[in-house]
Design an enzyme around this catalytic site. Structure first.
Site, mmCIF file in Angstrom:
data_model
loop_
_atom_site.group_PDB
_atom_site.id
_atom_site.type_symbol
_atom_site.label_atom_id
_atom_site.label_comp_id
_atom_site.label_asym_id
_atom_site.label_seq_id
_atom_site.Cartn_x
_atom_site.Cartn_y
_atom_site.Cartn_z
ATOM 1 N N ARG A 59 -44.537 25.895 -20.837
ATOM 2 C CA ARG A 59 -44.173 24.466 -22.135
ATOM 3 C C ARG A 59 -43.606 23.366 -21.663
ATOM 4 N NH1 ARG A 59 -40.091 27.844 -26.032
ATOM 5 N NH2 ARG A 59 -37.963 27.486 -24.799
ATOM 6 N N ARG A 74 -27.520 33.825 -34.101
ATOM 7 C CA ARG A 74 -28.067 34.663 -33.070
ATOM 8 C C ARG A 74 -27.100 35.831 -32.818
ATOM 9 N NH1 ARG A 74 -31.000 30.526 -30.235
ATOM 10 N NH2 ARG A 74 -32.086 31.424 -28.456
ATOM 11 N N ARG A 114 -33.131 36.024 -21.217
ATOM 12 C CA ARG A 114 -33.333 35.519 -22.607
ATOM 13 C C ARG A 114 -33.676 36.508 -23.698
ATOM 14 N NH1 ARG A 114 -35.653 30.035 -21.326
ATOM 15 N NH2 ARG A 114 -36.128 29.965 -23.730
ATOM 16 N N LYS A 169 -40.420 29.217 -32.751
ATOM 17 C CA LYS A 169 -39.661 28.738 -33.932
ATOM 18 C C LYS A 169 -39.504 27.243 -33.832
ATOM 19 C CE LYS A 169 -35.961 30.754 -32.227
ATOM 20 N NZ LYS A 169 -36.687 31.574 -30.695
ATOM 21 N N ARG A 215 -37.827 22.372 -19.571
ATOM 22 C CA ARG A 215 -36.388 22.694 -19.771
ATOM 23 C C ARG A 215 -35.778 23.454 -18.649
ATOM 24 N NH1 ARG A 215 -35.894 25.608 -25.563
ATOM 25 N NH2 ARG A 215 -34.511 27.285 -24.277
HETATM 26 P P1 ADP Z 1 -35.117 29.782 -26.952
HETATM 27 O O1 ADP Z 1 -35.091 30.224 -28.657
HETATM 28 O O2 ADP Z 1 -36.328 29.374 -26.594
HETATM 29 O O3 ADP Z 1 -34.361 30.658 -26.234
HETATM 30 P P2 ADP Z 1 -33.041 27.757 -27.686
HETATM 31 O O4 ADP Z 1 -33.483 26.266 -27.431
HETATM 32 O O5 ADP Z 1 -32.899 28.342 -29.005
HETATM 33 O O6 ADP Z 1 -34.184 28.479 -27.079
HETATM 34 O O7 ADP Z 1 -31.762 28.103 -27.055
HETATM 35 C C1 ADP Z 1 -31.657 27.934 -25.777
HETATM 36 C C2 ADP Z 1 -30.311 28.627 -25.016
HETATM 37 O O8 ADP Z 1 -29.164 28.052 -25.641
HETATM 38 C C3 ADP Z 1 -30.058 30.002 -25.325
HETATM 39 O O9 ADP Z 1 -30.627 30.787 -24.346
HETATM 40 C C4 ADP Z 1 -28.369 30.151 -25.449
HETATM 41 O O10 ADP Z 1 -27.759 30.242 -24.150
HETATM 42 C C5 ADP Z 1 -28.111 28.838 -26.188
HETATM 43 N N1 ADP Z 1 -28.002 28.926 -27.801
HETATM 44 C C6 ADP Z 1 -28.634 28.568 -28.337
HETATM 45 N N2 ADP Z 1 -28.706 28.697 -29.620
HETATM 46 C C7 ADP Z 1 -27.306 29.714 -29.697
HETATM 47 C C8 ADP Z 1 -26.618 30.456 -30.454
HETATM 48 N N3 ADP Z 1 -27.200 30.447 -31.664
HETATM 49 N N4 ADP Z 1 -25.563 31.190 -29.941
HETATM 50 C C9 ADP Z 1 -25.490 31.255 -28.581
HETATM 51 N N5 ADP Z 1 -26.238 30.601 -27.721
HETATM 52 C C10 ADP Z 1 -27.107 29.836 -28.175
#
Ligand code: ADP
Ligand code: ZN
Length: 225
Positions: free
Chosen positions: A134, A95, A179, A20, A168
């Protein structure tokens, strides 16, 4: 490019590691849309030590979802910035169904709607390998991978020449599994939610980055970007 009446709103859906962030950055460069990543916004809040960041840190490291209230507030703030007026790509938001409903409300208040919700279709087993390899450039955020996307000159960012890179805190094999589970339980239902609204686009996303970028560019063009 077709003339759009309203600035396009694109959503990228898909499990962690689906690409993404990488694809959102391609769409930013090609179409001048702005990437809104709630993950990046939350990591920024954690680094800055804000109240939202303090509440989010442990939850993120456990691979769970930060509460809807916090995430919606963070996104709403960012959406209010002037640079979002030419169109946005939402990466990692919504999400949950509650977030999707909050998004509808925020967009309606701006006279906008979702043009396309793009679901990146990938295989879970491959995601653990993708994520554990990554890393990003500390200066410009360009993404790299130990096996799939190395800088042309080792240790030097292709894009900005930076020499510092970061990984990260939640990109460990263990957290990735949690996740993925969270994604299937809480986020995957949004695929049906957006299909029901007629805006879902499913994209096979196990191929090369450029190939997938070309598919997404086609969708963005249709959406008026
Ligand atoms: P990825 O898609 O690789 O899991 P992100 O950078 O989008 O990584 O998100 C990392 C973390 O941030 C998620 O595992 C969650 O804990 C939190 N997070 C990000 N976006 C949301 C969201 N829309 N709602 C709830 N938690 C979120
Ligand atoms: Zn860089």
């Amino acid at each position: 490019m077709s003339a759009a009446k309203k600035p396009p709103v694109l959503i990228l859906l898909g499990p962690p590691g689906a690409g993404k962030g990488t694809q959102a950055r391609m769409l930013e460069e090609k179409f001048g849309l702005v990437q809104l990543s709630t993950g990046d916004l939350l990591r920024g809040a954690v680094a800055a030590g804000t109240e939202a960041g303090k509440a989010a840190k442990a939850v993120m490291e456990a691979g769970q979802l930060v509460s809807d209230d916090i995430v919606v507030a963070v996104l709403k703030d960012r959406l209010a910035d002037g640079d979002t007026q030419h169109g946005v790509i939402l990466d990692g938001f919504p999400r949950t169904t509650a977030q999707a409903e909050a998004l509808d409300g925020m967009l309606a208040a701006r006279g906008q709607k979702i043009n396309a919700a793009i679901s990146l279709e990938v295989e879970d087993e491959a995601m653990v390998e993708r994520i554990s390899g990554r890393y990003t450039c500390a200066a410009c955020g360009e993404g790299y991978h130990d096996s799939f996307k190395k800088p042309a000159v080792a240790g030097v960012c292709d894009k900005c020449g930076g020499t510092e890179f970061e990984r990260r805190a939640d990109d460990t094999a263990e957290t990735v599994r949690s996740r993925l589970e969270t994604y299937h339980e809480q986020t995957a239902p949004l695929i049906a939610f957006y299909a029901g609204r007629g805006v879902l686009k499913e994209v096979e996303a196990m191929g090369g980055i450029a190939e997938i970028a070309a598919r997404l560019a086609g969708i963005a063009e249709q959406a008026g970007a």
